[in-house]
Design a protein around this motif. Sequence first.
Motif, PDB file in Angstrom:
ATOM      1  N   TYR A  42     -18.525 -32.183  46.344  1.00  0.00           N
ATOM      2  CA  TYR A  42     -17.091 -31.937  46.186  1.00  0.00           C
ATOM      3  C   TYR A  42     -16.574 -32.549  44.881  1.00  0.00           C
ATOM      4  O   TYR A  42     -15.786 -31.920  44.167  1.00  0.00           O
ATOM      5  CB  TYR A  42     -16.313 -32.502  47.379  1.00  0.00           C
ATOM      6  CG  TYR A  42     -14.823 -32.353  47.219  1.00  0.00           C
ATOM      7  CD1 TYR A  42     -14.232 -31.114  47.380  1.00  0.00           C
ATOM      8  CD2 TYR A  42     -14.023 -33.433  46.880  1.00  0.00           C
ATOM      9  CE1 TYR A  42     -12.867 -30.950  47.218  1.00  0.00           C
ATOM     10  CE2 TYR A  42     -12.663 -33.293  46.715  1.00  0.00           C
ATOM     11  CZ  TYR A  42     -12.086 -32.045  46.892  1.00  0.00           C
ATOM     12  OH  TYR A  42     -10.746 -31.893  46.721  1.00  0.00           O
ATOM     13  N   HIS A  43     -17.043 -33.742  44.575  1.00  0.00           N
ATOM     14  CA  HIS A  43     -16.602 -34.403  43.344  1.00  0.00           C
ATOM     15  C   HIS A  43     -17.020 -33.572  42.116  1.00  0.00           C
ATOM     16  O   HIS A  43     -16.225 -33.391  41.187  1.00  0.00           O
ATOM     17  CB  HIS A  43     -17.179 -35.820  43.259  1.00  0.00           C
ATOM     18  CG  HIS A  43     -16.777 -36.553  42.037  1.00  0.00           C
ATOM     19  ND1 HIS A  43     -15.499 -36.995  41.812  1.00  0.00           N
ATOM     20  CD2 HIS A  43     -17.486 -36.904  40.941  1.00  0.00           C
ATOM     21  CE1 HIS A  43     -15.437 -37.591  40.645  1.00  0.00           C
ATOM     22  NE2 HIS A  43     -16.637 -37.553  40.092  1.00  0.00           N
ATOM     23  N   TRP A  45     -17.631 -30.319  42.039  1.00  0.00           N
ATOM     24  CA  TRP A  45     -16.860 -29.080  42.031  1.00  0.00           C
ATOM     25  C   TRP A  45     -15.437 -29.331  41.533  1.00  0.00           C
ATOM     26  O   TRP A  45     -14.910 -28.576  40.729  1.00  0.00           O
ATOM     27  CB  TRP A  45     -16.830 -28.490  43.436  1.00  0.00           C
ATOM     28  CG  TRP A  45     -15.925 -27.302  43.560  1.00  0.00           C
ATOM     29  CD1 TRP A  45     -16.211 -26.027  43.213  1.00  0.00           C
ATOM     30  CD2 TRP A  45     -14.588 -27.297  44.050  1.00  0.00           C
ATOM     31  NE1 TRP A  45     -15.134 -25.211  43.464  1.00  0.00           N
ATOM     32  CE2 TRP A  45     -14.114 -25.978  43.979  1.00  0.00           C
ATOM     33  CE3 TRP A  45     -13.738 -28.271  44.539  1.00  0.00           C
ATOM     34  CZ2 TRP A  45     -12.845 -25.611  44.390  1.00  0.00           C
ATOM     35  CZ3 TRP A  45     -12.471 -27.914  44.944  1.00  0.00           C
ATOM     36  CH2 TRP A  45     -12.036 -26.591  44.863  1.00  0.00           C
ATOM     37  N   ARG A  46     -14.822 -30.402  42.017  1.00  0.00           N
ATOM     38  CA  ARG A  46     -13.450 -30.709  41.623  1.00  0.00           C
ATOM     39  C   ARG A  46     -13.376 -31.047  40.136  1.00  0.00           C
ATOM     40  O   ARG A  46     -12.463 -30.620  39.428  1.00  0.00           O
ATOM     41  CB  ARG A  46     -12.925 -31.869  42.460  1.00  0.00           C
ATOM     42  CG  ARG A  46     -11.496 -32.195  42.165  1.00  0.00           C
ATOM     43  CD  ARG A  46     -10.987 -33.271  43.057  1.00  0.00           C
ATOM     44  NE  ARG A  46      -9.659 -33.636  42.601  1.00  0.00           N
ATOM     45  CZ  ARG A  46      -9.012 -34.674  42.993  1.00  0.00           C
ATOM     46  NH1 ARG A  46      -9.541 -35.458  43.896  1.00  0.00           N
ATOM     47  NH2 ARG A  46      -7.822 -34.941  42.521  1.00  0.00           N
ATOM     48  N   LYS A  47     -14.371 -31.798  39.650  1.00  0.00           N
ATOM     49  CA  LYS A  47     -14.398 -32.153  38.227  1.00  0.00           C
ATOM     50  C   LYS A  47     -14.523 -30.903  37.364  1.00  0.00           C
ATOM     51  O   LYS A  47     -13.859 -30.769  36.340  1.00  0.00           O
ATOM     52  CB  LYS A  47     -15.568 -33.104  37.974  1.00  0.00           C
ATOM     53  CG  LYS A  47     -15.629 -33.650  36.587  1.00  0.00           C
ATOM     54  CD  LYS A  47     -16.767 -34.646  36.476  1.00  0.00           C
ATOM     55  CE  LYS A  47     -16.822 -35.220  35.097  1.00  0.00           C
ATOM     56  NZ  LYS A  47     -17.886 -36.197  34.949  1.00  0.00           N
ATOM     57  N   THR A  49     -13.682 -27.788  38.269  1.00  0.00           N
ATOM     58  CA  THR A  49     -12.511 -26.934  38.446  1.00  0.00           C
ATOM     59  C   THR A  49     -11.286 -27.490  37.732  1.00  0.00           C
ATOM     60  O   THR A  49     -10.561 -26.755  37.066  1.00  0.00           O
ATOM     61  CB  THR A  49     -12.204 -26.768  39.947  1.00  0.00           C
ATOM     62  OG1 THR A  49     -13.358 -26.228  40.585  1.00  0.00           O
ATOM     63  CG2 THR A  49     -11.042 -25.835  40.167  1.00  0.00           C
ATOM     64  N   LEU A  50     -11.068 -28.782  37.845  1.00  0.00           N
ATOM     65  CA  LEU A  50      -9.858 -29.387  37.285  1.00  0.00           C
ATOM     66  C   LEU A  50     -10.046 -29.920  35.872  1.00  0.00           C
ATOM     67  O   LEU A  50      -9.070 -30.343  35.251  1.00  0.00           O
ATOM     68  CB  LEU A  50      -9.375 -30.526  38.191  1.00  0.00           C
ATOM     69  CG  LEU A  50      -9.089 -30.157  39.647  1.00  0.00           C
ATOM     70  CD1 LEU A  50      -8.608 -31.377  40.399  1.00  0.00           C
ATOM     71  CD2 LEU A  50      -8.093 -29.042  39.744  1.00  0.00           C
ATOM     72  N   SER A  54      -5.735 -34.547  36.810  1.00  0.00           N
ATOM     73  CA  SER A  54      -5.303 -34.865  38.169  1.00  0.00           C
ATOM     74  C   SER A  54      -4.925 -33.580  38.892  1.00  0.00           C
ATOM     75  O   SER A  54      -4.607 -32.566  38.282  1.00  0.00           O
ATOM     76  CB  SER A  54      -4.123 -35.837  38.140  1.00  0.00           C
ATOM     77  OG  SER A  54      -2.978 -35.165  37.644  1.00  0.00           O
ATOM     78  N   LEU A  55      -4.935 -33.666  40.185  1.00  0.00           N
ATOM     79  CA  LEU A  55      -4.629 -32.505  40.998  1.00  0.00           C
ATOM     80  C   LEU A  55      -3.178 -32.077  40.809  1.00  0.00           C
ATOM     81  O   LEU A  55      -2.864 -30.889  40.820  1.00  0.00           O
ATOM     82  CB  LEU A  55      -4.915 -32.830  42.470  1.00  0.00           C
ATOM     83  CG  LEU A  55      -4.974 -31.681  43.446  1.00  0.00           C
ATOM     84  CD1 LEU A  55      -6.027 -30.684  43.044  1.00  0.00           C
ATOM     85  CD2 LEU A  55      -5.248 -32.205  44.838  1.00  0.00           C
ATOM     86  N   PHE A  77      -6.284 -23.406  46.274  1.00  0.00           N
ATOM     87  CA  PHE A  77      -7.198 -24.528  46.070  1.00  0.00           C
ATOM     88  C   PHE A  77      -7.907 -24.873  47.377  1.00  0.00           C
ATOM     89  O   PHE A  77      -9.114 -25.087  47.406  1.00  0.00           O
ATOM     90  CB  PHE A  77      -6.426 -25.741  45.531  1.00  0.00           C
ATOM     91  CG  PHE A  77      -7.299 -26.899  45.196  1.00  0.00           C
ATOM     92  CD1 PHE A  77      -7.997 -26.938  44.007  1.00  0.00           C
ATOM     93  CD2 PHE A  77      -7.436 -27.965  46.082  1.00  0.00           C
ATOM     94  CE1 PHE A  77      -8.812 -28.007  43.699  1.00  0.00           C
ATOM     95  CE2 PHE A  77      -8.242 -29.035  45.776  1.00  0.00           C
ATOM     96  CZ  PHE A  77      -8.931 -29.057  44.584  1.00  0.00           C
ATOM     97  N   ARG A  78      -7.146 -24.932  48.485  1.00  0.00           N
ATOM     98  CA  ARG A  78      -7.743 -25.236  49.791  1.00  0.00           C
ATOM     99  C   ARG A  78      -8.732 -24.165  50.207  1.00  0.00           C
ATOM    100  O   ARG A  78      -9.784 -24.464  50.747  1.00  0.00           O
ATOM    101  CB  ARG A  78      -6.650 -25.369  50.848  1.00  0.00           C
ATOM    102  CG  ARG A  78      -6.346 -26.799  51.175  1.00  0.00           C
ATOM    103  CD  ARG A  78      -5.491 -26.907  52.418  1.00  0.00           C
ATOM    104  NE  ARG A  78      -4.133 -27.282  52.068  1.00  0.00           N
ATOM    105  CZ  ARG A  78      -3.095 -26.488  51.838  1.00  0.00           C
ATOM    106  NH1 ARG A  78      -3.158 -25.287  51.948  1.00  0.00           N
ATOM    107  NH2 ARG A  78      -1.926 -26.915  51.512  1.00  0.00           N
ATOM    108  N   ARG A  81     -11.838 -24.612  48.243  1.00  0.00           N
ATOM    109  CA  ARG A  81     -12.522 -25.828  48.695  1.00  0.00           C
ATOM    110  C   ARG A  81     -13.223 -25.586  50.019  1.00  0.00           C
ATOM    111  O   ARG A  81     -14.370 -25.978  50.211  1.00  0.00           O
ATOM    112  CB  ARG A  81     -11.501 -26.965  48.840  1.00  0.00           C
ATOM    113  CG  ARG A  81     -12.144 -28.270  49.253  1.00  0.00           C
ATOM    114  CD  ARG A  81     -11.142 -29.233  49.755  1.00  0.00           C
ATOM    115  NE  ARG A  81     -10.575 -28.709  50.993  1.00  0.00           N
ATOM    116  CZ  ARG A  81      -9.509 -29.198  51.590  1.00  0.00           C
ATOM    117  NH1 ARG A  81      -8.859 -30.191  51.053  1.00  0.00           N
ATOM    118  NH2 ARG A  81      -9.071 -28.682  52.703  1.00  0.00           N
TER     119      ARG A  81
END
Length: 180
Positions: A42-43, A45-47, A49-50, A54-55, A77-78, A81
Amino acid sequence: MLLTATLLGIPWWVSVSGYFVIGTLWACFYLPRRVKLMARAYHAWRKETLEDRSLAEVLGPETEYRSRLLRISPAEFRRCRDRDDWSEQRLIASFIANIAFWPIRVPQKILTDYLVEFWLSVFRWLRVVFRLVRNAISAVWRVLRNFITWLYRHVQTLYQAIILRANREAIADLKKLEGR
């Protein structure tokens, strides 16, 4: 499970309690590892994507994202995810499935993961052996081809010599005729 216990002559109370003991051990050892792997995924993927923002910066009506406007709603986003392997629902479902079906999952792991690795290693060795055999056959073929070519040239030279000797008179007559 109970059918296996019956066939093996194990009392049902032993098999049922053993089932729950194994489920507890599975929960103690499997769940923390799975959660840690999911957190890493998840970390990452989030890194990606973003892009280390910050979100709050990315979630909104419009943001500058890779030099183009992008609209990421919280629902989108949800949805993105939850679609992947790190969703809470997927963790709970896989954990329950692994606990509920551990008698099936152990042979499945053996039949799929370990046998796949075994066959991959067997095929790697076969590929190496076939490559060696192919190279050996190729080398033997080159030697045989060179020998046959050499032999053909020698035999051809020999035949030319025999023909020249046998037709010496005819060749001498042709030279006399040409000399006129």
